[in-house]
Design a protein around this motif. Structure first.
Motif, PDB file in Angstrom:
ATOM      1  N   ALA A  98       0.912  -0.969   0.084  1.00 27.75           N
ATOM      2  CA  ALA A  98      -0.066   0.138   0.121  1.00 27.75           C
ATOM      3  C   ALA A  98       0.911   1.231  -0.093  1.00 27.75           C
ATOM      4  O   ALA A  98       0.550   2.128  -0.783  1.00 27.75           O
ATOM      5  CB  ALA A  98      -0.802  -0.071   1.129  1.00 27.75           C
ATOM      6  N   GLY A  99       1.842   1.399   0.889  1.00 26.49           N
ATOM      7  CA  GLY A  99       2.648   2.415   0.872  1.00 26.49           C
ATOM      8  C   GLY A  99       3.630   2.604  -0.501  1.00 26.49           C
ATOM      9  O   GLY A  99       3.665   3.602  -0.975  1.00 26.49           O
ATOM     10  N   LYS A 100       3.910   1.590  -1.193  1.00 27.42           N
ATOM     11  CA  LYS A 100       4.476   1.564  -2.384  1.00 27.42           C
ATOM     12  C   LYS A 100       3.667   2.261  -3.341  1.00 27.42           C
ATOM     13  O   LYS A 100       4.057   3.020  -4.206  1.00 27.42           O
ATOM     14  CB  LYS A 100       5.335   0.202  -2.780  1.00 27.42           C
ATOM     15  N   ALA A 101       2.488   1.615  -3.511  1.00 28.63           N
ATOM     16  CA  ALA A 101       1.249   2.037  -4.279  1.00 28.63           C
ATOM     17  C   ALA A 101       1.108   3.613  -4.136  1.00 28.63           C
ATOM     18  O   ALA A 101       1.013   4.285  -5.397  1.00 28.63           O
ATOM     19  CB  ALA A 101       0.110   1.174  -4.404  1.00 28.63           C
ATOM     20  N   LYS A 102       1.015   3.968  -2.864  1.00 32.84           N
ATOM     21  CA  LYS A 102       0.630   5.543  -2.767  1.00 32.84           C
ATOM     22  C   LYS A 102       1.950   6.285  -3.172  1.00 32.84           C
ATOM     23  O   LYS A 102       1.795   7.310  -3.847  1.00 32.84           O
ATOM     24  CB  LYS A 102       0.499   5.879  -1.212  1.00 32.84           C
ATOM     25  N   ALA A 103       3.192   6.054  -2.970  1.00 30.11           N
ATOM     26  CA  ALA A 103       4.305   6.649  -3.409  1.00 30.11           C
ATOM     27  C   ALA A 103       4.305   6.746  -4.878  1.00 30.11           C
ATOM     28  O   ALA A 103       4.842   7.537  -5.458  1.00 30.11           O
ATOM     29  CB  ALA A 103       5.595   6.072  -2.932  1.00 30.11           C
ATOM     30  N   ALA A 104       3.767   5.583  -5.676  1.00 33.56           N
ATOM     31  CA  ALA A 104       3.933   5.689  -6.991  1.00 33.56           C
ATOM     32  C   ALA A 104       2.713   6.343  -7.686  1.00 33.56           C
ATOM     33  O   ALA A 104       2.865   6.427  -8.885  1.00 33.56           O
ATOM     34  CB  ALA A 104       3.901   4.346  -7.435  1.00 33.56           C
ATOM     35  N   GLY A 105       1.849   6.867  -6.862  1.00 38.31           N
ATOM     36  CA  GLY A 105       0.754   7.825  -7.352  1.00 38.31           C
ATOM     37  C   GLY A 105      -0.498   7.253  -7.523  1.00 38.31           C
ATOM     38  O   GLY A 105      -1.514   7.646  -8.131  1.00 38.31           O
ATOM     39  N   ALA A 106      -0.559   5.841  -7.285  1.00 37.23           N
ATOM     40  CA  ALA A 106      -1.693   4.923  -7.327  1.00 37.23           C
ATOM     41  C   ALA A 106      -2.910   5.227  -6.190  1.00 37.23           C
ATOM     42  O   ALA A 106      -2.473   5.637  -4.925  1.00 37.23           O
ATOM     43  CB  ALA A 106      -1.397   3.719  -7.469  1.00 37.23           C
ATOM     44  N   ALA A 107      -3.877   4.985  -6.425  1.00 36.85           N
ATOM     45  CA  ALA A 107      -5.069   4.943  -5.565  1.00 36.85           C
ATOM     46  C   ALA A 107      -4.931   3.413  -4.641  1.00 36.85           C
ATOM     47  O   ALA A 107      -4.796   2.429  -5.302  1.00 36.85           O
ATOM     48  CB  ALA A 107      -6.461   5.079  -5.872  1.00 36.85           C
ATOM     49  N   VAL A 108      -5.217   3.479  -3.273  1.00 37.02           N
ATOM     50  CA  VAL A 108      -5.323   2.279  -2.672  1.00 37.02           C
ATOM     51  C   VAL A 108      -6.803   1.921  -2.140  1.00 37.02           C
ATOM     52  O   VAL A 108      -7.089   3.108  -1.403  1.00 37.02           O
ATOM     53  CB  VAL A 108      -4.233   2.122  -1.488  1.00 37.02           C
ATOM     54  N   VAL A 109      -7.394   0.804  -2.243  1.00 37.47           N
ATOM     55  CA  VAL A 109      -8.411   0.409  -1.651  1.00 37.47           C
ATOM     56  C   VAL A 109      -8.274  -0.619  -0.557  1.00 37.47           C
ATOM     57  O   VAL A 109      -7.783  -1.714  -1.095  1.00 37.47           O
ATOM     58  CB  VAL A 109      -9.345   0.043  -2.649  1.00 37.47           C
ATOM     59  N   ALA A 110      -8.539  -0.715   0.443  1.00 35.92           N
ATOM     60  CA  ALA A 110      -8.864  -1.681   1.460  1.00 35.92           C
ATOM     61  C   ALA A 110     -10.077  -2.047   1.672  1.00 35.92           C
ATOM     62  O   ALA A 110     -11.001  -1.465   1.840  1.00 35.92           O
ATOM     63  CB  ALA A 110      -8.284  -1.131   2.886  1.00 35.92           C
ATOM     64  N   VAL A 111     -10.292  -3.373   1.389  1.00 37.23           N
ATOM     65  CA  VAL A 111     -11.496  -4.270   1.667  1.00 37.23           C
ATOM     66  C   VAL A 111     -11.366  -5.133   2.764  1.00 37.23           C
ATOM     67  O   VAL A 111     -10.304  -6.129   2.669  1.00 37.23           O
ATOM     68  CB  VAL A 111     -11.986  -5.069   0.486  1.00 37.23           C
ATOM     69  N   THR A 112     -11.951  -4.600   3.902  1.00 32.93           N
ATOM     70  CA  THR A 112     -11.305  -5.236   5.184  1.00 32.93           C
ATOM     71  C   THR A 112     -12.445  -5.208   6.468  1.00 32.93           C
ATOM     72  O   THR A 112     -13.704  -4.489   6.262  1.00 32.93           O
ATOM     73  CB  THR A 112     -10.176  -4.203   5.729  1.00 32.93           C
ATOM     74  N   ILE A 113     -12.422  -5.871   7.539  1.00 36.45           N
ATOM     75  CA  ILE A 113     -13.148  -6.114   8.499  1.00 36.45           C
ATOM     76  C   ILE A 113     -12.921  -4.756   9.433  1.00 36.45           C
ATOM     77  O   ILE A 113     -14.003  -4.206   9.987  1.00 36.45           O
ATOM     78  CB  ILE A 113     -12.815  -7.242   9.378  1.00 36.45           C
TER      79      ILE A 113
END
Length: 185
Positions: A98-113
């Motif tokens: 997630a941290g790497k994706a954010k640093a690359a400018g991508a959006a992050v979605v968490a599907v979680t409890i």
């Protein structure tokens, strides 16, 4: 209880679980995926298997979709989305992704409890799914199933529902999608 009775109780649990989903969160995810560039999907263990099924269906809809960790997975960048399925929201390898994706400018979605988890707090969008964390299924009577089975099953149903919504929005049909189905089997 016999095997068929267990199966019926699992269906009952899933019915209750799906009844707790938030429409707005689901709609936001479908809209995000429709307007995104590439979609990357990840999860650990059984959640990862559900993610792999989701990536396959995304590909069938015509989305450029990848499973993180496969040898043919390209780099992520701006306009892309990383979808992480994690019951706890604390899986270290997924948090790093997630941290790497954010640093690359991508959006992050968490599907979680746990939207308040480390991954949930880092994510641009969270989708809360009902379920019980692996370590809390015996005493809470949330589920008769072991560990995180209810979350994982709900995750697959949720992912399939998102695909149906995307199909509706784009005029996709199963017949058209079948053109993207593997043909070397």
């Amino acid at each position: 209880m016999d095997t068929v009775s267990y199966a019926q109780e699992i269906v009952n649990e899933l019915q209750r679980s799906v009844g707790q989903l938030e429409t707005a969160e689901a709609e936001q995810l479908a809209a995000l995926l429709l307007r995104s560039g590439k979609v990357f999907v990840a999860g650990a263990g059984r959640s990862g298997l559900m993610g792999r099924a989701f990536a396959m269906r995304l590909m069938h809809t015509g989305k450029e979709a990848y499973v993180v960790g496969e040898t043919v997975t390209p780099g992520i960048g701006p306009g892309d989305v990383l979808v992480l399925g994690s019951g706890s929201g604390e899986t270290a390898s997924l948090l790093t992704m997630a941290g790497k994706a954010k640093a690359a400018g991508a959006a992050v979605v968490a599907v979680t409890i746990s939207p308040e988890s480390s991954i949930g707090r880092l994510a641009d969008q969270t989708v809360k799914l009902p379920g019980a964390p692996k370590e809390q299924t015996d005493g809470g009577h949330i589920t008769i199933q072991p560990m995180a089975s209810l979350f994982e099953q709900t995750l697959l149903l949720f992912y399939d529902a998102v695909i149906l919504r995307m199909m509706e929005e784009t005029g996709q049909t199963s017949t058209r999608m079948f053109g993207n189905h593997a043909n070397l089997e």
